[in-house]
Scaffold this active site. Structure first.
Site: not given
Length: 696
Positions: A28, A32, A134, A187, A331, A358, A430
């Site tokens: 994360s 960013r 999604r 998000q 998560d 998700k 991932k």
């Protein structure tokens, strides 16, 4: 299953989990920081970067924006020359929009969309099929309200999306007010904030009617933006104001990933030992560090300092269930679900209804996979309820549903349950490509056994799980002595019944236990039991003894007498294989290897009926009678309840014990499994990395 499919085989930990985990950088924070650096004026250096599918997607995306990215994977470093908020380097033609492919990265798609809308020009944003499924409805609506033309090329609200707009006029667009829901994903708000400096400012308000999920991730966005020179004020809990200004280049160090840390902390809580994560502490900007607090509430030993968090074995030896709201750090929900399967009591995980949307339905599919592994798990509207019962845990293949967090969470169960395989281990790439290597590095090493300590393999388990035959065969395989402690209790029960003693008379039954001459021996690979010289080998396996032995085993005075006999036996012969109900938890809590042997109640019932028929010299018809099997299975389940609930030395999965489910194993396979576990526990065989094998 196709013959070429790769399966991840998880090898249980026999000596606990210990060490300092070397974790990747936060996904994360990496995504960013990469975006802020790419939009900044000048050259930025990012250290501690995570290199995984999701972050590679962001790197490719900012390259499409015009940023120049230099990659040093060995040093986990990126050097990025930013575009300074201008898109003039890559003007799109009327016929050819600039293509940005987000792979399966939700953060990339949701952060890049507001950015390209602010930069102006024509863009085509797409992703893998999983990401295409999604929805992005609220984020698309926000871009339209800001003047961008957004056109879905496929399903409504979903990728692929074509975006076109004129470059932002700072004076006209400054501090545009956007109100957005964040109950499906934080998000959306983060993406709008990240694009704020390109618009000369923006005012983002979270729709309080719905509330924000994963709120710490919005705070993380603000912290990273400020590190790159953006000016963000937070007038209230639901309002964020990005004022006029630009991103500036920075040297930035990325924290280890707190979501990844949840797995290694959980490994210590489940397997014993202590695992430390450095670079995460009380000042972390990641909300997922709160998972360590959850483990602490469940009884784990948690130590938090400014720059490190360590999690160790529960001092009580057992994890306790609880009720937890994971709305802000969802998560870790699947990690907690795996841990809860081993906890005492009922665990409620709530506040996470939005994770159904998700990578997969993380509520429904997680509950499904837990149930397949024998866990009493129920998918709720807003979470999962899990009734802990290690007795019921089953080996088998986990369907990850293409979800990296499912693969990692369910792998934790394989550290305590032999025979749990992962159907798609490569999906961890991932976010955590080195997951299996990092977990393997925490495998505890065998400790030297003092000369004064005898070597014991403790095999516990419920009635009719095959303990006696398997333990005897393990002893033969490893050339060790063997003691069937269950036969001791059966012998006392038989002797008390023969003497007409009321089994509720604790003192009278204990007197029989003290005074009876009970001899247990093995002759030609067959067990022989005598009580005061009389052969009771077959008699102690009768249905009458089956019905009454739990009462005798729950007698504290009897347990005290027989525990002393068991310890004396081990000292006399120098150790060996010992099986029963509390060998690993009470009699030998420091046993070199502790195994909890179990099987499904129906399978145990079939085995017991066949055993009784064999002892009686009859034909085994009852084990094929569904009614007889069901009745005995219910009786065995009731006995499990009594044995596990007794006040003195209850039947339980001992700390550090490996659960071996024999429901679908032959005796030979069960013996081979335990023998291999012993060799690893004793250091006679080098530990192996969780392996990949072709579909079987």
């Amino acid at each position: 299953m196709s013959a070429g499919r790769v399966i991840g085989v998880i090898d249980p930990f026999t000596n606990g989990a210990s060490g300092t985990a070397l974790l990747p950088g936060s996904k994360s924070i990496t995504n960013r920081a990469v975006l802020c650096a790419a939009l900044a004026i000048g050259r930025s250096t990012l250290d501690g970067v995570l290199f995984a599918d999701d972050t590679d997607a962001m790197i490719e995306a900012v390259t499409a924006l015009g940023a120049v990215v230099r990659v040093n994977r060995g040093k986990r470093r990126l050097v990025i020359d930013g575009i300074g908020g201008a898109q003039s380097r890559f003007p799109s033609s009327p016929d050819e929009p600039v293509m940005v492919h987000a792979r399966s990265s939700g953060t990339t798609a949701r952060f890049i969309l507001p950015v390209v809308a602010a930069l102006g020009g024509r863009w085509l944003l797409d992703g893998d099929p999983q990401l295409r499924a999604r929805p992005q409805d609220d984020l698309l609506a926000a871009q339209r309200s800001l003047g961008a033309r957004v056109h879905e090329l496929g399903e409504h609200g979903c990728l692929p999306i074509q975006v076109s707009s004129a470059p932002v006029d700072d004076e006209a667009a400054a501090l545009r007010h956007i109100r957005i829901r964040a109950d499906a994903s934080s998000q959306y708000a983060s993406g709008l904030l990240l694009a704020g400096p390109l618009r000369g400012g923006i005012h983002v308000e979270i729709d309080s009617e719905f509330g924000a999920v994963s709120r710490p991730y919005i705070d993380m966005t603000v912290a990273v933006m400020e590190a790159f020179g953006a000016i963000v004020t937070v007038p209230s809990a639901d309002r964020f104001v990005v004022t006029e200004g630009h991103y500036r280049a920075a040297d930035y160090v990325i924290e280890p990933d707190a979501s990844a840390a949840s797995y290694v902390w959980a490994a210590a809580a489940l397997c014993g030992g202590e695992v430390r994560v450095e670079g995460l502490g009380s000042h972390s900007i990641q909300g997922d560090v709160r998972f360590a607090e959850v483990l602490g509430e469940m009884g784990a030993d948690v130590t938090v300092s400014d720059d490190a968090i360590a999690v160790g074995t529960p001092p009580s030896g057992a994890l306790q269930a609880g009720s937890f709201d994971l709305r802000d750090f969802s998560d870790t929900a699947q990690t907690l679900a795996a841990v809860a399967a081993f906890a005492e009591g009922t665990t409620s995980i709530g506040g996470i209804g939005f994770i159904r949307r998700k990578e997969t339905d993380r509520i429904g599919n997680t509950a499904t996979e837990l149930v397949k592994r024998g866990v009493d798990a129920v998918a709720e509207h807003d979470g999962i309820t899990i009734h802990g019962n290690p007795f019921g845990l089953r080996a088998g293949l986990v369907d990850c549903h293409g979800d990296h967090r499912m693969a990692m969470a369910m792998s934790l169960m394989g550290l305590r349950v032999a025979g749990i395989d992962i159907d798609d281990p490569d999906c961890v790439a991932k976010t955590f490509p080195d997951f299996f290597d990092v977990i393997e590095a925490l495998r505890g090493s065998p400790e030297p056994v003092p000369e004064s300590q005898v070597t014991v393999i403790a095999i516990d388990g419920p009635a009719a799980s095959g303990k006696s035959s398997v333990a005897r065969a393990v002893a033969g395989e490893l050339e060790m002595d063997y003691l069937d402690t269950g036969a001791m209790y059966r012998a006392v029960a038989w002797a008390a019944l023969q003497a007409g003693v009321d089994l509720a008379d604790l003192t009278a039954v204990a007197s029989i236990a003290r005074n009876a001459d009970i001899q247990i021996s093995t002759v030609s690979d067959a067990q022989r039991v005598t009580v005061d010289g009389a052969d009771a080998t077959a008699a102690i396996r009768s249905a009458e003894v089956d019905r009454n032995v739990s009462v005798v085993a729950a007698n504290p005075q009897v347990r005290w007498v027989l525990t002393r006999r068991q310890r004396d036996w081990a000292s006399l012969v120098g150790g060996g294989v010992m099986e029963g109900r509390d060998i690993g938890s009470v009699v030998f809590p420091d046993a070199l290897l502790k195994v909890f042997l179990t099987a499904a109640p129906a399978e145990r019932a079939r085995r017991r009926l066949a055993q009784q028929a064999d002892s009686a010299g009859g034909v085994d018809d009852a084990s094929h009678d569904d009614g007889a099997v069901a009745a005995l299975a219910a009786e065995l389940s009731e006995r499990d309840r009594l044995d596990s609930g007794r006040a003195d030395s209850p039947l339980q999965v001992a700390p550090r014990a490996v659960i071996v489910d024999t429901s679908e194993l032959s005796r030979h396979e069960a013996v081979a499994t335990i023998a291999e576990l012993y060799r690893r526990a004793a250091g006679l065989q080098a530990p192996i990395r969780p392996s990949s094998v072709q579909g079987r």
